[in-house]
Scaffold this motif. Structure first.
Motif, PDB file in Angstrom:
ATOM      1  N   PHE A  66       0.662  -1.252   0.065  1.00  0.00           N
ATOM      2  CA  PHE A  66       0.245   0.322   0.128  1.00  0.00           C
ATOM      3  C   PHE A  66       1.177   1.371   0.353  1.00  0.00           C
ATOM      4  CE2 PHE A  66      -2.475   3.132   2.604  1.00  0.00           C
ATOM      5  CZ  PHE A  66      -3.326   3.849   1.079  1.00  0.00           C
ATOM      6  N   VAL A  67       1.684   1.527   1.303  1.00  0.00           N
ATOM      7  CA  VAL A  67       1.965   2.527   1.313  1.00  0.00           C
ATOM      8  C   VAL A  67       3.479   3.163   0.010  1.00  0.00           C
ATOM      9  CG1 VAL A  67       4.135   4.531   2.638  1.00  0.00           C
ATOM     10  CG2 VAL A  67       2.136   2.455   3.613  1.00  0.00           C
ATOM     11  N   LEU A  68       4.138   2.133  -0.603  1.00  0.00           N
ATOM     12  CA  LEU A  68       5.366   1.840  -1.946  1.00  0.00           C
ATOM     13  C   LEU A  68       4.086   2.519  -2.960  1.00  0.00           C
ATOM     14  CD1 LEU A  68       7.811  -0.259   0.009  1.00  0.00           C
ATOM     15  CD2 LEU A  68       8.112   1.998  -0.228  1.00  0.00           C
ATOM     16  N   SER A  69       3.556   1.535  -2.917  1.00  0.00           N
ATOM     17  CA  SER A  69       2.543   1.967  -4.576  1.00  0.00           C
ATOM     18  C   SER A  69       2.032   2.941  -4.509  1.00  0.00           C
ATOM     19  CB  SER A  69       1.096   0.722  -4.540  1.00  0.00           C
ATOM     20  OG  SER A  69       1.779  -0.615  -4.321  1.00  0.00           O
ATOM     21  N   VAL A  70       1.738   3.100  -3.678  1.00  0.00           N
ATOM     22  CA  VAL A  70       0.398   5.201  -3.531  1.00  0.00           C
ATOM     23  C   VAL A  70       1.308   6.174  -3.506  1.00  0.00           C
ATOM     24  CG1 VAL A  70      -0.738   6.457  -2.261  1.00  0.00           C
ATOM     25  CG2 VAL A  70      -1.529   4.631  -1.208  1.00  0.00           C
ATOM     26  N   MET A  71       2.866   5.978  -2.963  1.00  0.00           N
ATOM     27  CA  MET A  71       3.336   6.796  -2.674  1.00  0.00           C
ATOM     28  C   MET A  71       4.206   6.745  -4.516  1.00  0.00           C
ATOM     29  SD  MET A  71       5.925   7.337   0.611  1.00  0.00           S
ATOM     30  CE  MET A  71       6.709   8.750   0.798  1.00  0.00           C
ATOM     31  N   LEU A  72       4.662   5.917  -4.678  1.00  0.00           N
ATOM     32  CA  LEU A  72       5.300   6.121  -5.681  1.00  0.00           C
ATOM     33  C   LEU A  72       4.693   6.803  -6.980  1.00  0.00           C
ATOM     34  CD1 LEU A  72       7.483   3.078  -5.977  1.00  0.00           C
ATOM     35  CD2 LEU A  72       8.256   5.718  -5.951  1.00  0.00           C
ATOM     36  N   PHE A  73       3.194   6.264  -7.183  1.00  0.00           N
ATOM     37  CA  PHE A  73       1.934   6.584  -7.862  1.00  0.00           C
ATOM     38  C   PHE A  73       1.470   8.252  -7.712  1.00  0.00           C
ATOM     39  CE2 PHE A  73      -1.976   7.492  -9.039  1.00  0.00           C
ATOM     40  CZ  PHE A  73      -2.495   7.234 -10.145  1.00  0.00           C
ATOM     41  N   ALA A  74       1.651   8.270  -6.563  1.00  0.00           N
ATOM     42  CA  ALA A  74       1.732   9.870  -5.844  1.00  0.00           C
ATOM     43  C   ALA A  74       2.766  10.874  -6.455  1.00  0.00           C
ATOM     44  CB  ALA A  74       1.451  10.067  -4.994  1.00  0.00           C
ATOM     45  N   GLY A  75       4.241  10.326  -7.066  1.00  0.00           N
ATOM     46  CA  GLY A  75       5.106  11.024  -7.159  1.00  0.00           C
ATOM     47  C   GLY A  75       4.974  10.844  -8.454  1.00  0.00           C
ATOM     48  N   ALA A  76       4.451   9.725  -9.461  1.00  0.00           N
ATOM     49  CA  ALA A  76       5.163   9.667 -10.958  1.00  0.00           C
ATOM     50  C   ALA A  76       3.884  10.821 -11.445  1.00  0.00           C
ATOM     51  CB  ALA A  76       4.676   8.424 -11.266  1.00  0.00           C
TER      52      ALA A  76
END
Length: 416
Positions: free
Chosen positions: A72-82
């Motif tokens: 959850f956390v990594l996927s969300v943060m990477l998606f938000a950054g991209a």
């Protein structure tokens, strides 16, 4: 305490910290949160000594956050950054940004890993080279939120500002994907009792290429769906993007590809095809604000979590000594990873004076390295990696963050 109670505690402290920092400390969020996390760690440590039965850090240690952090956390943060990466906005700075992001992460990873590996052997700490590479990759990730908010306080050329913000947005995703691919390569070698060149190539192809393909599919589906949704229906658009991130992670696990690569690719597709010159098209402006809020909130939670985690990690002098070596290695590697590409590109492109120094000193670390280090369950050397990550994040955020203003002024960037 259940895991929901622990999450509630983390959210509570995150909210309190952000409030205190916004209205009283008035520091850049990464710096303020780091200072408050250190104070919290000290208070919890003293409280645990006085009342062992209510040792909050020990309660948190009982729970395995790997799945929550990884899925959850990594996927969300990477998606938000991209999602915030706009290739059109980068314009003629696109090539320098891509070169600095990709080759910079590779150079930084190898330099940090090599220096850490030989230093660990010298002081008698057991650390494999693949674990050193994982640490080198994850700690090469910089915090785009902290960097972007910092440079907004200064007047500088558009070219330099674009390079700094663009490189920071792409750097994190590339570094974290590389770290997790290296973890998968290690686990593939353990499963097969050996690690051959062919198996390494297969893992790289499967994780990266498979993740890109899956991300392109999810990005295209999401783009088409969002085209049919009115931007005023903000709750529908937000739920669609959430479904894309969660669904992408699930599909990635089914096909054994990198869920982080899926999240990054999906975010890049929506962030570029989903907006026009005014900033929104298929994707409404509220969606960008929502994901920025998610990224900021999770980053704050990660600072609180690592503060608790460090209270129950063995207080080994050799681990912390290696961590302080890592602080200097990370800064040196960052300088090398910026210096080499810029010197090569400067033959055909012009760069502002001080670009190398500003890019090097402004590389603040944030929540992403913390999340990766805490998600490495059953990975050899995890406690050492968490300790080094904590030391590097704290030292770089406080030391570089608090002195960055002086460095910027030295190179002629005036405060707005």
């Amino acid at each position: 305490m259940s895991i929901f109670d622990i999450i509630a505690v983390l959210i509570f402290f995150s909210g309190v910290f952000l409030f205190i920092n916004t209205f009283y400390l008035k520091l850049p969020s990464s710096i303020g949160l780091t200072i408050l996390a250190l104070i919290l760690s000290l208070l919890v440590f003293i409280f645990g000594l006085l009342f062992p039965e209510f040792h909050l850090a020990e309660q948190i240690k009982k729970y395995d956050f790997a799945d929550v952090l990884y899925r959850f956390v990594l996927s969300v943060m990477l998606f938000a950054g991209a999602l915030n990466v706009d290739f059109k906005k980068l314009g003629d700075q696109l090539i320098p940004v891509l070169v600095l992001s990709f080759f910079g992460v590779i150079i930084s990873t190898v330099v940090i890993a090599t220096l850490i590996y030989f230093t660990a052997g010298f002081i008698g700490v057991s650390l494999s080279y693949i674990a050193a590479l994982v640490f080198g990759a994850l700690i090469s990730s910089t915090d785009p939120v902290a960097i972007t908010k910092t440079i907004q306080r200064f007047r500088m050329s558009n070219e330099l500002e674009t390079k700094i913000s663009g490189e920071a947005l792409l750097n994190g995703g590339i570094a974290i994907v590389l770290a997790l691919v290296l973890v998968n390569i290690y686990r593939e070698g353990i499963a097969n009792d050996s690690l051959s060149l062919s198996s390494t190539a297969w893992v790289l192809t499967r994780d990266l290429a498979g993740g890109v393909v899956a991300g392109l599919v999810f990005g295209w589906i999401g783009y088409k769906l969002l085209q049919y949704i009115d931007n005023d229906d903000v709750e529908v658009e937000v739920l669609v993007t959430l479904a894309l991130v969660m669904g992408g992670s699930y599909v990635a696990d089914l096909f054994s590809v990198s869920s982080m690569m899926v999240a990054v690719t999906t975010g890049l597709i929506l962030g570029n095809f989903g907006r026009d010159e005014l900033g929104e098209s298929a994707v409404g402006a509220y969606v960008y604000r929502f994901w920025q809020l998610m990224e900021d909130t999770l980053a704050a939670m990660l600072f609180v979590l690592i503060g608790f985690e460090m209270l129950v990690i063995p207080l080994r002098l050799d681990y912390f000594s290696l961590g302080f070596f890592a602080v200097n290695f990370a800064l040196f590697a960052r300088w090398i990873s910026v210096f080499i590409p810029i010197r090569l590109m400067s033959r055909k492109r012009s760069f502002d004076s001080g670009t190398i120094t500003v890019l090097s000193w402004g590389a603040l670390r944030g929540g992403l390295p913390v999340a990766v280090s805490l998600s490495l369950t059953d990975f050899p050397g995890q406690e050492l990696i968490v300790t080094m990550t904590y030391v590097v994040v704290v030292c770089t955020v406080l030391y570089q963050g608090l002195t960055l203003t002086s460095v910027m002024k030295l190179y002629g960037a005036n405060v707005r």
